[in-house]
Motif scaffolding. Structure first.
Motif, PDB file in Angstrom:
ATOM      1  N   MET A  67       0.799  -1.315  -0.443  1.00  0.00           N
ATOM      2  CA  MET A  67       0.121  -0.012   0.189  1.00  0.00           C
ATOM      3  C   MET A  67       0.820   1.447  -0.235  1.00  0.00           C
ATOM      4  SD  MET A  67      -2.853  -0.211  -0.523  1.00  0.00           S
ATOM      5  CE  MET A  67      -4.529   0.756   0.365  1.00  0.00           C
ATOM      6  N   GLN A  68       1.846   1.314   0.626  1.00  0.00           N
ATOM      7  CA  GLN A  68       2.969   2.062   0.424  1.00  0.00           C
ATOM      8  C   GLN A  68       3.652   2.531  -0.531  1.00  0.00           C
ATOM      9  OE1 GLN A  68       6.230   1.108   2.956  1.00  0.00           O
ATOM     10  NE2 GLN A  68       5.569   2.090   5.056  1.00  0.00           N
ATOM     11  N   ARG A  69       2.978   1.895  -2.010  1.00  0.00           N
ATOM     12  CA  ARG A  69       4.195   1.370  -2.909  1.00  0.00           C
ATOM     13  C   ARG A  69       2.714   2.915  -3.616  1.00  0.00           C
ATOM     14  NH1 ARG A  69       4.114  -3.959  -5.758  1.00  0.00           N
ATOM     15  NH2 ARG A  69       3.960  -2.990  -7.693  1.00  0.00           N
ATOM     16  N   ILE A  70       1.450   3.130  -3.379  1.00  0.00           N
ATOM     17  CA  ILE A  70       0.502   4.006  -3.407  1.00  0.00           C
ATOM     18  C   ILE A  70       1.164   5.351  -3.308  1.00  0.00           C
ATOM     19  CG2 ILE A  70      -1.762   5.221  -4.108  1.00  0.00           C
ATOM     20  CD1 ILE A  70      -2.454   1.477  -3.841  1.00  0.00           C
ATOM     21  N   ALA A  71       1.372   5.753  -2.865  1.00  0.00           N
ATOM     22  CA  ALA A  71       2.010   7.094  -1.789  1.00  0.00           C
ATOM     23  C   ALA A  71       3.039   7.345  -2.968  1.00  0.00           C
ATOM     24  CB  ALA A  71       2.614   6.609  -1.017  1.00  0.00           C
ATOM     25  N   CYS A  72       4.069   6.886  -3.809  1.00  0.00           N
ATOM     26  CA  CYS A  72       4.675   7.347  -4.744  1.00  0.00           C
ATOM     27  C   CYS A  72       4.174   8.041  -6.059  1.00  0.00           C
ATOM     28  CB  CYS A  72       5.312   6.324  -5.552  1.00  0.00           C
ATOM     29  SG  CYS A  72       4.926   5.351  -6.521  1.00  0.00           S
ATOM     30  N   LEU A  73       2.160   7.513  -5.987  1.00  0.00           N
ATOM     31  CA  LEU A  73       1.363   8.179  -7.316  1.00  0.00           C
ATOM     32  C   LEU A  73       1.432   9.739  -6.671  1.00  0.00           C
ATOM     33  CD1 LEU A  73      -1.032   5.323  -7.322  1.00  0.00           C
ATOM     34  CD2 LEU A  73       1.216   5.554  -8.917  1.00  0.00           C
ATOM     35  N   THR A  74       0.768  10.152  -7.861  1.00  0.00           N
ATOM     36  CA  THR A  74       0.866  11.692  -8.188  1.00  0.00           C
ATOM     37  C   THR A  74      -1.383  12.126  -7.243  1.00  0.00           C
ATOM     38  OG1 THR A  74      -0.176  12.351 -10.625  1.00  0.00           O
ATOM     39  CG2 THR A  74       2.128  12.858  -9.521  1.00  0.00           C
ATOM     40  N   LYS A  75      -1.278  13.247  -7.112  1.00  0.00           N
ATOM     41  CA  LYS A  75      -2.454  13.219  -6.790  1.00  0.00           C
ATOM     42  C   LYS A  75      -3.636  13.156  -8.097  1.00  0.00           C
ATOM     43  CE  LYS A  75      -6.248  17.016  -6.012  1.00  0.00           C
ATOM     44  NZ  LYS A  75      -6.189  18.047  -5.404  1.00  0.00           N
ATOM     45  N   ARG A  76      -3.299  13.606  -9.003  1.00  0.00           N
ATOM     46  CA  ARG A  76      -4.267  12.815 -10.506  1.00  0.00           C
ATOM     47  C   ARG A  76      -4.170  11.339 -10.286  1.00  0.00           C
ATOM     48  NH1 ARG A  76      -8.144  14.816 -12.975  1.00  0.00           N
ATOM     49  NH2 ARG A  76      -7.627  14.422 -15.477  1.00  0.00           N
ATOM     50  N   GLU A  77      -2.946  10.387 -10.618  1.00  0.00           N
ATOM     51  CA  GLU A  77      -3.017   9.226 -10.785  1.00  0.00           C
ATOM     52  C   GLU A  77      -3.739   8.258  -9.643  1.00  0.00           C
ATOM     53  OE1 GLU A  77       1.762   9.332 -12.733  1.00  0.00           O
ATOM     54  OE2 GLU A  77       1.494   9.220 -10.453  1.00  0.00           O
ATOM     55  N   ARG A  78      -3.617   8.965  -8.471  1.00  0.00           N
ATOM     56  CA  ARG A  78      -4.268   8.294  -7.105  1.00  0.00           C
ATOM     57  C   ARG A  78      -6.079   8.070  -7.853  1.00  0.00           C
ATOM     58  NH1 ARG A  78      -0.599  10.277  -3.499  1.00  0.00           N
ATOM     59  NH2 ARG A  78      -1.962  12.218  -3.458  1.00  0.00           N
ATOM     60  N   GLN A  79      -6.591   9.803  -8.175  1.00  0.00           N
ATOM     61  CA  GLN A  79      -7.173   9.930  -8.332  1.00  0.00           C
ATOM     62  C   GLN A  79      -7.901   9.045  -9.641  1.00  0.00           C
ATOM     63  OE1 GLN A  79      -8.354  13.589 -10.310  1.00  0.00           O
ATOM     64  NE2 GLN A  79     -10.569  13.421 -10.490  1.00  0.00           N
ATOM     65  N   PHE A  80      -6.698   8.471 -10.910  1.00  0.00           N
ATOM     66  CA  PHE A  80      -7.417   7.491 -11.880  1.00  0.00           C
ATOM     67  C   PHE A  80      -7.270   6.291 -11.434  1.00  0.00           C
ATOM     68  CE2 PHE A  80      -5.836   3.931 -14.241  1.00  0.00           C
ATOM     69  CZ  PHE A  80      -6.812   3.819 -15.197  1.00  0.00           C
ATOM     70  N   LEU A  81      -6.820   6.133 -10.789  1.00  0.00           N
ATOM     71  CA  LEU A  81      -6.796   4.435  -9.844  1.00  0.00           C
ATOM     72  C   LEU A  81      -7.524   3.653  -8.852  1.00  0.00           C
ATOM     73  CD1 LEU A  81      -4.927   1.606  -9.482  1.00  0.00           C
ATOM     74  CD2 LEU A  81      -3.852   2.812  -7.607  1.00  0.00           C
ATOM     75  N   LEU A  82      -8.300   4.978  -8.319  1.00  0.00           N
ATOM     76  CA  LEU A  82      -9.047   4.965  -7.205  1.00  0.00           C
ATOM     77  C   LEU A  82     -10.804   4.998  -8.028  1.00  0.00           C
ATOM     78  CD1 LEU A  82      -8.759   7.766  -4.155  1.00  0.00           C
ATOM     79  CD2 LEU A  82      -8.727   4.968  -4.390  1.00  0.00           C
ATOM     80  N   LEU A  83     -10.436   5.831  -9.190  1.00  0.00           N
ATOM     81  CA  LEU A  83     -12.039   5.789 -10.271  1.00  0.00           C
ATOM     82  C   LEU A  83     -11.894   4.405 -10.906  1.00  0.00           C
ATOM     83  CD1 LEU A  83     -14.622   7.037 -11.010  1.00  0.00           C
ATOM     84  CD2 LEU A  83     -12.905   8.157 -12.990  1.00  0.00           C
ATOM     85  N   TRP A  84     -11.172   4.063 -11.374  1.00  0.00           N
ATOM     86  CA  TRP A  84     -10.511   2.684 -11.869  1.00  0.00           C
ATOM     87  C   TRP A  84     -10.938   1.634 -11.050  1.00  0.00           C
ATOM     88  CZ3 TRP A  84      -6.107  -1.109 -12.415  1.00  0.00           C
ATOM     89  CH2 TRP A  84      -6.934  -1.740 -13.954  1.00  0.00           C
ATOM     90  N   ALA A  85     -10.664   1.762  -9.752  1.00  0.00           N
ATOM     91  CA  ALA A  85     -10.647   0.573  -9.363  1.00  0.00           C
ATOM     92  C   ALA A  85     -11.744   0.012  -8.031  1.00  0.00           C
ATOM     93  CB  ALA A  85      -9.692   0.646  -8.563  1.00  0.00           C
ATOM     94  N   ARG A  86     -12.795   1.830  -8.448  1.00  0.00           N
ATOM     95  CA  ARG A  86     -14.609   1.251  -7.832  1.00  0.00           C
ATOM     96  C   ARG A  86     -14.972   0.143  -8.181  1.00  0.00           C
ATOM     97  NH1 ARG A  86     -16.970   6.883  -8.646  1.00  0.00           N
ATOM     98  NH2 ARG A  86     -15.247   7.233  -8.003  1.00  0.00           N
ATOM     99  N   PRO A  87     -15.177  -0.392  -7.801  1.00  0.00           N
ATOM    100  CA  PRO A  87     -16.237  -1.561  -8.153  1.00  0.00           C
ATOM    101  C   PRO A  87     -17.840  -1.293  -8.542  1.00  0.00           C
ATOM    102  CG  PRO A  87     -15.932  -2.425  -5.751  1.00  0.00           C
ATOM    103  CD  PRO A  87     -15.411  -0.995  -6.042  1.00  0.00           C
TER     104      PRO A  87
END
Length: 67
Positions: free
Chosen positions: A1-21
């Motif tokens: 989970m720490q690996r996600i901390a290296c992502l930019t705000k926009r990259e995290r936004q994409f990942l959270l949107l894409w990862a949502r059931p």
């Protein structure tokens, strides 16, 4: 989970949107973020997390229950 901390705000936004059931396709995510943007973000997220394939990213999302 720490690996996600290296992502930019926009990259995290994409990942959270894409990862949502129910786990939308990239095309569905692109409707809210833009097609070229989504393709670029997916690629950058995989690179930053040390993943080579989209399938690895999907597996990581399921493994860590990212939401």
């Amino acid at each position: 989970m720490q690996r996600i901390a290296c992502l930019t705000k926009r990259e995290r936004q994409f990942l959270l949107l894409w990862a949502r059931p129910p786990y939308p396709s990239l095309q569905q995510v692109a409707k809210s973020m833009g097609r070229k943007c989504v393709e670029s973000l997916r690629k950058k997220v995989c690179e930053r997390l040390g993943l080579k394939k989209q399938m690895e990213l999907a597996a990581m999302v399921r493994q860590y229950g990212i939401r």
